[in-house]
Write an enzyme that holds these catalytic residues in place. Structure first.
Site, PDB file in Angstrom:
ATOM      1  N   MET A 112      56.187 -22.582 -35.296  1.00  0.00           N
ATOM      2  CA  MET A 112      56.262 -22.183 -33.888  1.00  0.00           C
ATOM      3  C   MET A 112      57.466 -21.275 -33.663  1.00  0.00           C
ATOM      4  O   MET A 112      57.415 -20.346 -32.860  1.00  0.00           O
ATOM      5  CB  MET A 112      56.423 -23.424 -32.992  1.00  0.00           C
ATOM      6  N   ALA A 113      58.565 -21.581 -34.337  1.00  0.00           N
ATOM      7  CA  ALA A 113      59.809 -20.832 -34.186  1.00  0.00           C
ATOM      8  C   ALA A 113      60.645 -21.042 -35.431  1.00  0.00           C
ATOM      9  O   ALA A 113      60.534 -22.070 -36.103  1.00  0.00           O
ATOM     10  CB  ALA A 113      60.577 -21.288 -32.953  1.00  0.00           C
ATOM     11  N   VAL A 117      69.008 -22.136 -39.316  1.00  0.00           N
ATOM     12  CA  VAL A 117      69.218 -23.363 -40.080  1.00  0.00           C
ATOM     13  C   VAL A 117      67.903 -24.072 -40.388  1.00  0.00           C
ATOM     14  O   VAL A 117      67.769 -24.706 -41.433  1.00  0.00           O
ATOM     15  CB  VAL A 117      70.171 -24.302 -39.301  1.00  0.00           C
ATOM     16  N   ASP A 275      74.986 -25.873 -27.600  1.00  0.00           N
ATOM     17  CA  ASP A 275      74.209 -24.742 -28.117  1.00  0.00           C
ATOM     18  C   ASP A 275      73.111 -24.396 -27.119  1.00  0.00           C
ATOM     19  O   ASP A 275      71.947 -24.243 -27.479  1.00  0.00           O
ATOM     20  CB  ASP A 275      73.611 -25.106 -29.487  1.00  0.00           C
TER      21      ASP A 275
END
Length: 542
Positions: A112-113, A117, A275
Site C-alpha cells: 500500500m505504501a 524503514v 513523526d
C-alpha cells in the site's frame, strides 16, 4: 576516520555530482534533464534511510523551501521505491513461523505504501466465527538489511560529530555528539516494530474515546521485531486538500485540533507522536464540521523529564504572555545559559526576536527564520544545546508546517495558550494540592506515634539517669514536644491555605479563572504545600 567512512563520504560526494546538487549550495546550476526537486529526492533515496528521514523533515517546511522542491520531497513520506512483495511475504513467514495463508484470509503482496524503514501491505485476519468476514488489517514489514544501512550512516555521523566537537569553535556549545546520540537512539528504536506496537498501544490508551484523534488496535499475536500487524484505518490523507475541501472539511477546526493534540501529548501525557508528517496523518470526515484525525506510524515518540517539562511549560506561558524577563530567568535557572548572565540583556535580546511575530497568523510567521534568529542571539549568550529537546523542536516544526498547509490564518498563540494555562493550573491549583495532601497524609499520621514513643522513652530514662542525664532527657522531651507542636501548626496552616484557595477558586464562574484569581490561589496553594512539607518532614532519629 577509518577507510569505510571515507568511502561513504566519497559516495555522498559522488551522489551530489551525479544529480548536480551543488546548486543547493549556491553554485550556478548545471544543465540537467530532471527538475531540481526530483534530483534531490532521488539522491536522498539512493543514500538511504538516514537521508530519507532528513528529506521527510524538510518536506513539511514549504515556507523555507521552493514549492517545487517541497512537493517533490513530500513523496518521500510514503512513496519510497518498495522492495518485492514476495520478499515481504518471506519475512512475515520467517518471523511468525507459519505460512501466510495460515495466518491471514487475504494478504496483498503489492504494498500500500513504502517508506525508508518499512513498507505496508493490506491483509485480512481469519474469520472468528459465523458471519465474521475477518478484520481488515495492515502488515508492516521491516526493509531487509535496513539495520546495517542505518548503522553505517550513523557511524559516519558519530565520526563527523566527534570531529566537529573537537575542532569547531562552537563545538562544545552545540554538542553535536550528544545530538547524534539522541538521534541514534530514536532511529534504532524505530527499527524494532514491537516497540512501535507498544508506542501505538500507549497512545491509544491515552486518547481512547477522544473525538480529536484515533489510534489503531495492535494485534500482538501477529507482531514481532520485523513484523507489525494493526487494525486498518480508513480516512483521507491530510495532503489531499482538494478532496477534503470538496467534502466540506472545516480546516480551521482541523488545524486547531492538531495544535491541541500536540500540546496535550507533550504536557498532559508526556508521550508525543514525534513523526507527524502528512504521510502519517489521515482525516475522518464522519462529521465534516468537526473533523478528527487518524494516526499511523508510531516508530518515533518522545518524552521529557519532569524538570524539562515544567521548564518548557513555564517558558511557553511566559512567551505567550510576553513576559520575556521570565523567559530569560528560566533559561538561567535551568542551566541552558551560563549562570552570571545578565538577565536584562538576555531579556532584551529575546524581545527583539519574539515581538515582531506576536499576534500574527501562522501564514505570516516563518519559524525557520525565527529559529535562526533565536539561535544567533542565544549563541551570543553561550546557550547550551539541549539534545533531549531536539526531537520536540522537530515535532513542533512539523505540526506548524501541517497547520500552515491546512489553515494559514491559524492563530497558534490563541489556540495553545489556554491549554498551557489549564495544564499549569492542574499542576499547582488547589485540586492538585489536595491530591498531594491525600497521598502524604499517611506520612504525618505515621510520624506521630514515633514522636510519642520517643517522648515516653525519654521520660522513662529521665529519673534513672540522674543529674546531667536527667536534664538531657527532659530537654529531649521538650524538643520532641516543640517539634510536635510545630508540626501541628504547620499542618493546620497548610490546610487553611488550601481551603482558602479552594473557596476563592469556587467563587469565580470563569474557567479558567482570571489571572488575578490564579495568582492569589497559586500563592495560597504553594504556601500550603510549603507548610505541609514542614509538617511531613520526619524527625531525625538519634
Amino acid at each position: 576516520m577509518n577507510p569505510m567512512r571515507l568511502l561513504r563520504l566519497w559516495q555522498i560526494g559522488a551522489m551530489v555530482r551525479k544529480y548536480g546538487l551543488s546548486e543547493f549550495a549556491g553554485r550556478r546550476p548545471r544543465p540537467h534533464r530532471l527538475p531540481r526537486g526530483e534530483r534531490l529526492r532521488l539522491a536522498l533515496e539512493e543514500l538511504g534511510p538516514v537521508f530519507v528521514k532528513f528529506g521527510q523533515a524538510l518536506s513539511t517546511r514549504p515556507d523555507i523551501l521552493p514549492p517545487d522542491v517541497a512537493a517533490e520531497l513530500a513523496r518521500l513520506q510514503d512513496q519510497v521505491p518498495p522492495f518485492p512483495g514476495a520478499q515481504a511475504r518471506a519475512i512475515v513467514e520467517h518471523s511468525l513461523g507459519r505460512p501466510v495463508d495460515e495466518l491471514f484470509a487475504e494478504f496483498d503482496e503489492t504494498p500500500m505504501a513504502a517508506a525508508s524503514v518499512a513498507q505496508v501491505h493490506a491483509a485480512r485476519l481469519k474469520p472468528q466465527g459465523a458471519g465474521d468476514p475477518g478484520m481488515e488489517v495492515v502488515v508492516k514489514v521491516l526493509r531487509p538489511g535496513v539495520e546495517q544501512l542505518v548503522e553505517r550512516d550513523v557511524a559516519l555521523l558519530r565520526a563527523l560529530a566527534d570531529f566537529a566537537e573537537r575542532w569547531h569553535p562552537q563545538g562544545r556549545r552545540l554538542r553535536p555528539r550528544a545530538v547524534v546520540a539522541e538521534y541514534e537512539k530514536v532511529i534504532f528504536d524505530e527499527l524494532d516494530l514491537m516497540r512501535e506496537g507498544a508506542n501505538c498501544a500507549q497512545l491509544r490508551r491515552n486518547w481512547l474515546g477522544s473525538e480529536l484523534i484515533y489510534h489503531p488496535l495492535v494485534f500482538w499475536d501477529y507482531t514481532r521485531p520485523q513484523v507489525l500487524v494493526m487494525e486498518r484505518i480508513h480516512g483521507i490523507s491530510v495532503r489531499e486538500l482538494d478532496v477534503l475541501r470538496a467534502r466540506g472539511a472545516n480546516f480551521r477546526v482541523l488545524a486547531e485540533r492538531g495544535v491541541e493534540i500536540f500540546f496535550k501529548q507533550v504536557f498532559r501525557d508526556n508521550f508525543f507522536h514525534a513523526d507527524m508528517h502528512p504521510g502519517n496523518i489521515f482525516v475522518d470526515l464522519t462529521d465534516p464540521a468537526r473533523p478528527s484525525y487518524l494516526a499511523v506510524d508510531f516508530g518515533i515518540v518522545g518524552t521529557l523529564t519532569a524538570a524539562d517539562q515544567r521548564y518548557l511549560a513555564e517558558n511557553f506561558l511566559a512567551f505567550f504572555n510576553r513576559d520575556y524577563k521570565r523567559v530569560a530567568e528560566l533559561h538561567v535557572e535551568s542551566g541552558w545559559i551560563p549562570k552570571g548572565t545578565r538577565v536584562e540583556d538576555f531579556e532584551s535580546a529575546i524581545r527583539t526576536v519574539c515581538e515582531p511575530i506576536f499576534g500574527k497568523p501562522i501564514k505570516d510567521i516563518s519559524f525557520g527564520f525565527f529559529l535562526v534568529r533565536l539561535f544567533q542571539i542565544a549563541r551570543r549568550f553561550n546557550y547550551q544545546v539541549q539534545p533531549q529537546l531536539v526531537l520536540l523542536q522537530k515535532t513542533l516544526l512539523t505540526v506548524e508546517g501541517l497547520g500552515r498547509q491546512l489553515y494559514p490564518d491559524l492563530d497558534l498563540w490563541k489556540t495553545a495558550k489556554p491549554i498551557m494555562e489549564q495544564w499549569m493550573w492542574d499542576r499547582i491549583g488547589p485540586s492538585a494540592q489536595f491530591a498531594r495532601l491525600r497521598s502524604q497524609a499517611p506520612v504525618l499520621v505515621e510520624s506521630l506515634p514515633e514522636l510519642a514513643q520517643r517522648a515516653l522513652k525519654n521520660l522513662a530514662q529521665g529519673p534513672s539517669g540522674g543529674g546531667a542525664a536527667s536534664t538531657e532527657a527532659l530537654e529531649a522531651l521538650r524538643g520532641d514536644l516543640r517539634d510536635l507542636g510545630r508540626r501541628g501548626l504547620f499542618a493546620a496552616a497548610g490546610a487553611a491555605a488550601w481551603i482558602c484557595a479552594a473557596l476563592l477558586y469556587g467563587l469565580t464562574a470563569h474557567s479558567p479563572p482570571p489571572p488575578g484569581v490564579i495568582a492569589v490561589c497559586t500563592a495560597l496553594a504553594l504556601g500550603g504545600a510549603w507548610c505541609w512539607r514542614r509538617a511531613f518532614r520526619r524527625a531525625e532519629t538519634p
